[in-house]
Design a protein around this motif. Structure first.
Motif, PDB file in Angstrom:
ATOM      1  N   GLU A 212      23.227   9.339  11.781  1.00 11.58           N
ATOM      2  CA  GLU A 212      23.251   8.785  13.135  1.00 11.58           C
ATOM      3  C   GLU A 212      24.702   8.635  13.557  1.00 11.58           C
ATOM      4  O   GLU A 212      25.593   8.476  12.720  1.00 11.58           O
ATOM      5  N   ALA A 213      24.910   8.678  14.865  1.00  8.13           N
ATOM      6  CA  ALA A 213      26.277   8.524  15.349  1.00  8.13           C
ATOM      7  C   ALA A 213      26.659   7.047  15.309  1.00  8.13           C
ATOM      8  O   ALA A 213      25.821   6.163  15.418  1.00  8.13           O
ATOM      9  N   ASP A 222      31.238  -2.715   9.066  1.00  9.38           N
ATOM     10  CA  ASP A 222      29.903  -2.192   9.349  1.00  9.38           C
ATOM     11  C   ASP A 222      29.843  -0.690   9.080  1.00  9.38           C
ATOM     12  O   ASP A 222      28.850  -0.181   8.565  1.00  9.38           O
ATOM     13  N   GLN A 225      29.458  -0.159   5.456  1.00  9.02           N
ATOM     14  CA  GLN A 225      28.107  -0.415   4.957  1.00  9.02           C
ATOM     15  C   GLN A 225      27.153   0.725   5.316  1.00  9.02           C
ATOM     16  O   GLN A 225      26.310   1.115   4.509  1.00  9.02           O
ATOM     17  N   LEU A 226      27.308   1.286   6.515  1.00  9.32           N
ATOM     18  CA  LEU A 226      26.467   2.430   6.891  1.00  9.32           C
ATOM     19  C   LEU A 226      26.713   3.609   5.946  1.00  9.32           C
ATOM     20  O   LEU A 226      25.783   4.295   5.531  1.00  9.32           O
ATOM     21  N   GLU A 228      27.687   3.482   2.863  1.00 12.87           N
ATOM     22  CA  GLU A 228      27.095   3.207   1.554  1.00 12.87           C
ATOM     23  C   GLU A 228      25.574   3.306   1.606  1.00 12.87           C
ATOM     24  O   GLU A 228      24.934   3.785   0.678  1.00 12.87           O
ATOM     25  N   ARG A 229      25.017   2.828   2.705  1.00 12.95           N
ATOM     26  CA  ARG A 229      23.562   2.856   2.833  1.00 12.95           C
ATOM     27  C   ARG A 229      23.028   4.284   2.809  1.00 12.95           C
ATOM     28  O   ARG A 229      22.030   4.578   2.188  1.00 12.95           O
ATOM     29  N   ASP A 231      24.805   7.092   1.943  1.00 15.10           N
ATOM     30  CA  ASP A 231      25.580   8.026   1.122  1.00 15.10           C
ATOM     31  C   ASP A 231      26.176   9.152   1.963  1.00 15.10           C
ATOM     32  O   ASP A 231      26.132  10.324   1.591  1.00 15.10           O
ATOM     33  N   LEU A 233      29.136  11.427   3.716  1.00 19.25           N
ATOM     34  CA  LEU A 233      30.501  11.869   3.425  1.00 19.25           C
ATOM     35  C   LEU A 233      31.351  11.819   4.689  1.00 19.25           C
ATOM     36  O   LEU A 233      32.571  11.738   4.646  1.00 19.25           O
ATOM     37  N   ILE A 250      34.909   9.959   4.485  1.00 22.93           N
ATOM     38  CA  ILE A 250      34.717   9.011   3.395  1.00 22.93           C
ATOM     39  C   ILE A 250      36.040   8.455   2.858  1.00 22.93           C
ATOM     40  O   ILE A 250      36.091   7.312   2.420  1.00 22.93           O
ATOM     41  N   ILE A 254      36.715   4.576   1.932  1.00 24.94           N
ATOM     42  CA  ILE A 254      37.129   4.066   0.624  1.00 24.94           C
ATOM     43  C   ILE A 254      38.263   3.059   0.801  1.00 24.94           C
ATOM     44  O   ILE A 254      38.284   2.008   0.168  1.00 24.94           O
ATOM     45  N   ILE A 257      36.732  -0.191   1.864  1.00 26.42           N
ATOM     46  CA  ILE A 257      36.036  -0.866   0.761  1.00 26.42           C
ATOM     47  C   ILE A 257      37.042  -1.520  -0.182  1.00 26.42           C
ATOM     48  O   ILE A 257      36.894  -2.666  -0.589  1.00 26.42           O
ATOM     49  N   LEU A 347      29.273  -8.893   0.291  1.00 21.21           N
ATOM     50  CA  LEU A 347      28.272  -7.864  -0.002  1.00 21.21           C
ATOM     51  C   LEU A 347      27.059  -7.975   0.919  1.00 21.21           C
ATOM     52  O   LEU A 347      26.164  -7.141   0.870  1.00 21.21           O
ATOM     53  N   GLY A 348      27.019  -9.017   1.734  1.00 23.98           N
ATOM     54  CA  GLY A 348      25.870  -9.204   2.614  1.00 23.98           C
ATOM     55  C   GLY A 348      24.684  -9.855   1.918  1.00 23.98           C
ATOM     56  O   GLY A 348      23.569  -9.856   2.430  1.00 23.98           O
ATOM     57  N   HIS A 349      24.899 -10.417   0.728  1.00 19.37           N
ATOM     58  CA  HIS A 349      23.787 -11.064   0.010  1.00 19.37           C
ATOM     59  C   HIS A 349      23.560 -12.499   0.469  1.00 19.37           C
ATOM     60  O   HIS A 349      22.461 -13.010   0.372  1.00 19.37           O
TER      61      HIS A 349
ATOM     62  N   GLU B   6      26.093  -5.751  11.382  1.00 20.96           N
ATOM     63  CA  GLU B   6      25.208  -5.332  10.298  1.00 20.96           C
ATOM     64  C   GLU B   6      24.814  -6.527   9.441  1.00 20.96           C
ATOM     65  O   GLU B   6      23.690  -6.661   8.986  1.00 20.96           O
ATOM     66  N   PHE B  39      19.063   1.583  -0.177  1.00 22.19           N
ATOM     67  CA  PHE B  39      20.204   0.666  -0.176  1.00 22.19           C
ATOM     68  C   PHE B  39      19.802  -0.701   0.375  1.00 22.19           C
ATOM     69  O   PHE B  39      20.174  -1.736  -0.160  1.00 22.19           O
ATOM     70  N   SER B  47      19.434 -10.262  -2.718  1.00 26.16           N
ATOM     71  CA  SER B  47      19.654 -11.465  -1.918  1.00 26.16           C
ATOM     72  C   SER B  47      18.498 -12.452  -2.032  1.00 26.16           C
ATOM     73  O   SER B  47      18.487 -13.480  -1.359  1.00 26.16           O
TER      74      SER B  47
END
Lengths: 452, 452
Positions: A212-213, A222, A225-226, A228-229, A231, A233, A250, A254, A257, A347-349, B6, B39, B47
């Motif tokens: 998605e764009a 954000d 996270q997208l 990582e969600r 994967d 590149l 990517i 990195i 992150i 981590l959003g947890h 997010e 993910f 969480s």
């Protein structure tokens, strides 16, 4: 492949360079630096004292200057840029990626900034200006503009012929973007889909639903996270109207992150995450003194609380001896919880939805650990000083303070976050103040009540 | 695109899931989880409180189980695996990437491990066994075996026909590997080179000089540094004899980078970097108590040092009140330096070659900051207590301790590293002990000499 680790190898090379530099063997240093990748050159600059950097910079092949600037951390880069003349900077800017160039330009003084922009050709300038029009830490700020776009109705065969004509793809290209006549983003087609599809297949049928764009205004956290969600590149960046602006790769993610993870650790010690390890002494002293000042205030609060009980020390000097124990353990426990919560938030947890559960959990852990150490400490003190009452007092204070530490360790970072204050930066000071004050009051207060 | 971040979106969804779970609306929860990427499912599991996880796991579509296991952190995964029967595990294992499967298998009890291995077909089994034959934190341990290999003498046209026949490429394929008849690695050819080259070009002429093969025994930290240095998206892995074994992709490297950055922060608080935020209370209590115990010993050392001066408190209770000030400031300064050095070691900036320069620098910063705070504190105390001598004593102690903090902050992590002890884990305790002991001795010792 050498038997030593990369780290040892880097250190050896660094020593070689700095020794040669120290003995004024500039020609030899230039030779050592000649065939190093930009990443390694950046590593050497960052690992060298601030005063050696301008000399090293002169000895690096100017063709690499742009790439090395891209790799450097902000603070070190600023130092280098200061030593460069605008004409040289403009020359270096030519070869740089748009996102990195925008980052560099942001750190320049206004006059130099304009001079560099003016020296660029109009196409490059308008690209950089687009990147500069977005905040530094958003998708628009970290994107590149070197996309390859396709029309939806062409066949794979046509695409392949077009690519052969181009002869080269922008670095890290794993997808092409399908756009309409008005540059509206329609979808992404992976390079893998192009090479595995039959020549007569139409591009629009190969669009990858998983891509998605990303809106240019999205924060870089954000974006990370997208990535990582899904994967990803790379990902296309669009404006509010759906026009394709560029792409994020990517390697930029990195960096985000790594910065985010480092940011928490550095902030907890009151350090800027871009802090330069080898900055000049005076600069570092100034940067650190602020944090030490803040901590002095919390230390003075502990002193003020203790001074309320000054009278008791003349009668019972043992209380003065034991006074640091309870605050110290509370501080450690509180900072353990704080660290866990800060990571959880990153981590959003951890958030409002599970704050209460976590508060109970950490208070319970604090209470249980309080019991363990209360019993232990009480036994030690009771046996050492032959004073059961004193043991009991310290046990009670320990239990109180450890529970408070658990509660504060969860509550304070969440409240700070709600107030838009960075919990990693402010959390540790506040928690230490809480555990100091609670610990001293609980210990000396109870002792005053029961022993005098 | 939603207007919320997010993070907020994740928290809202988490709340929805956990509320529905709490009210026993399992069908609704299953529906909520149905179309989420792996993910996000992993995020929700991590969480949620440990006791809800087995229920949530049952409600996740089993087709996603493998992917979700791949995304979970080690400790949470272990908990889930414990609740699964071997047959189910074997079924899940089928769809997993080799590197992730190997990671899962490593955490299983022997009996289950063998059962899962036996249920696999021989080709898959031998692949996993290859991955398992390397240490977990090496290139061999994180590699995948799904490479596409080409012979050096074929033409681009033949490659394209072969790829169309295949119809699909393994995930994140950006390069093909050229090998000879004996599977010796010759070089890598990028997908980009294949699509831009003329059909009659021979593969061996397209080999990318910037890609080198990685030895299977290389540590994952070294692998990560190579990826960052060369901006690779993937890299071939070979054995000592040069046979191609598999490839490492950037998503695995991101995990390494994130873990490494998190590791320092978590270790400094005595936490395991895989620590589960929502683990059961008893488990967490046990994990934290060890660290608290270690800190108790250092706190008792401070108490022991203080107790040597117990006699003076009866005469001069003010010394008891002020006793925490100097150790506290020293501890903060020492931990600032420690944090900077630990990050420097991790990034490869700090090592033996520049240790001395850094030692001088940090001692100088400690000394200068010592002067600032010594003067300030001395003035405060001198005015507050109308005692110039007391002010002078605390100033002297502060100066001593801040300088010691700078020296210890650089020296201790470097010595620990040399002894192969993790500086992030042990450094903070040792430095706090040093600054406590030096601070108390300097303050109370000088006071005893001069005031009695």
């Amino acid at each position: 492949m050498p038997e030593i680790t990369e780290q040892e190898y880097n250190q050896q090379r660094l020593q070689q360079v700095n020794e040669a530099l120290g003995s004024g063997m500039f020609v030899y240093v230039r030779k050592l630096l000649q065939h190093m990748p930009a990443f390694d050159l950046a590593l050497i600059l960052e690992s060298s004292p601030a005063k050696s950097r301008p000399v090293l910079w002169q000895l690096i092949d100017p063709d690499f200057h742009g790439e090395v600037l891209e790799e450097l951390s902000e603070e070190v880069r600023k130092g280098i840029l200061k030593s460069m003349r605008p004409e040289k900077l403009a020359a270096v800017a030519e070869g740089m990626d748009v996102d990195d160039l925008a980052e560099v330009l942001r750190t320049l003084p206004d006059s130099v900034y304009k001079e560099v922009l003016n020296s660029m050709d109009s196409q490059d300038r308008s690209r950089v200006e687009t990147a500069l029009s977005y905040e530094e830490d958003t998708a628009g700020g970290i994107m590149n503009t070197d996309t390859i776009t396709l029309r939806p109705d062409v066949s794979v065969d046509v695409v392949l012929r077009y690519l052969r004509l181009k002869g080269e793809l922008p670095e890290s290209t794993d997808s092409f973007y399908v756009v309409d006549r008005n540059n509206h983003f329609i979808g992404a087609v992976s390079l893998a889909a192009i090479v595995t599809a039959k020549p007569e297949i139409i591009v629009s049928t190969l669009i990858d639903d998983d891509v998605e764009a990303v809106l240019a205004e999205l924060t870089e956290q954000d974006v990370a996270q997208l990535f990582e969600r899904h994967d990803w590149l790379s990902a296309p960046v669009i404006d509010q109207k759906g026009h394709l602006l560029g792409r994020i790769t990517i390697d930029d993610v990195i960096d985000v992150i790594r910065e985010e993870a480092e940011h928490s650790m550095m902030s907890m010690a009151g350090l800027d995450d871009e802090a330069d390890t080898f900055a000049p002494v005076l600069k570092s002293t100034k940067q650190r003194s602020l944090w030490l000042g803040v901590n002095l205030i919390t230390a003075l609060m502990a002193v003020a609380v203790t001074s309320m009980f000054e009278g008791i020390f003349a009668q019972l000097a043992i209380l003065a001896v034991l006074n640091s124990l309870v605050p110290s353990m509370g501080g450690v426990a509180g900072n353990q919880t704080l660290t866990l919560v800060i990571r959880g938030i990153a981590l959003g947890h951890v958030g409002e939805s599970n704050a209460k559960a976590l508060l109970y959990k950490e208070a319970a852990i604090g209470f249980l650990n309080g019991i363990i150490w209360a019993v232990l400490i009480a036994s030690v003190v009771a046996i050492w000083k032959q004073d059961l009452m004193l043991g009991g007092i310290i046990a009670f204070a320990m239990l109180m303070n450890m529970t408070a530490a658990g509660l504060a360790g969860v509550g304070i970072p969440l409240i700070l976050k709600k107030m838009n204050i960075d919990p990693a930066l402010a959390g540790s000071v506040i928690i230490t103040t809480v555990t100091d004050v609670v610990g001293i009051f609980a210990f000396l207060g109870t002792a005053t009540l029961l022993l005098t």
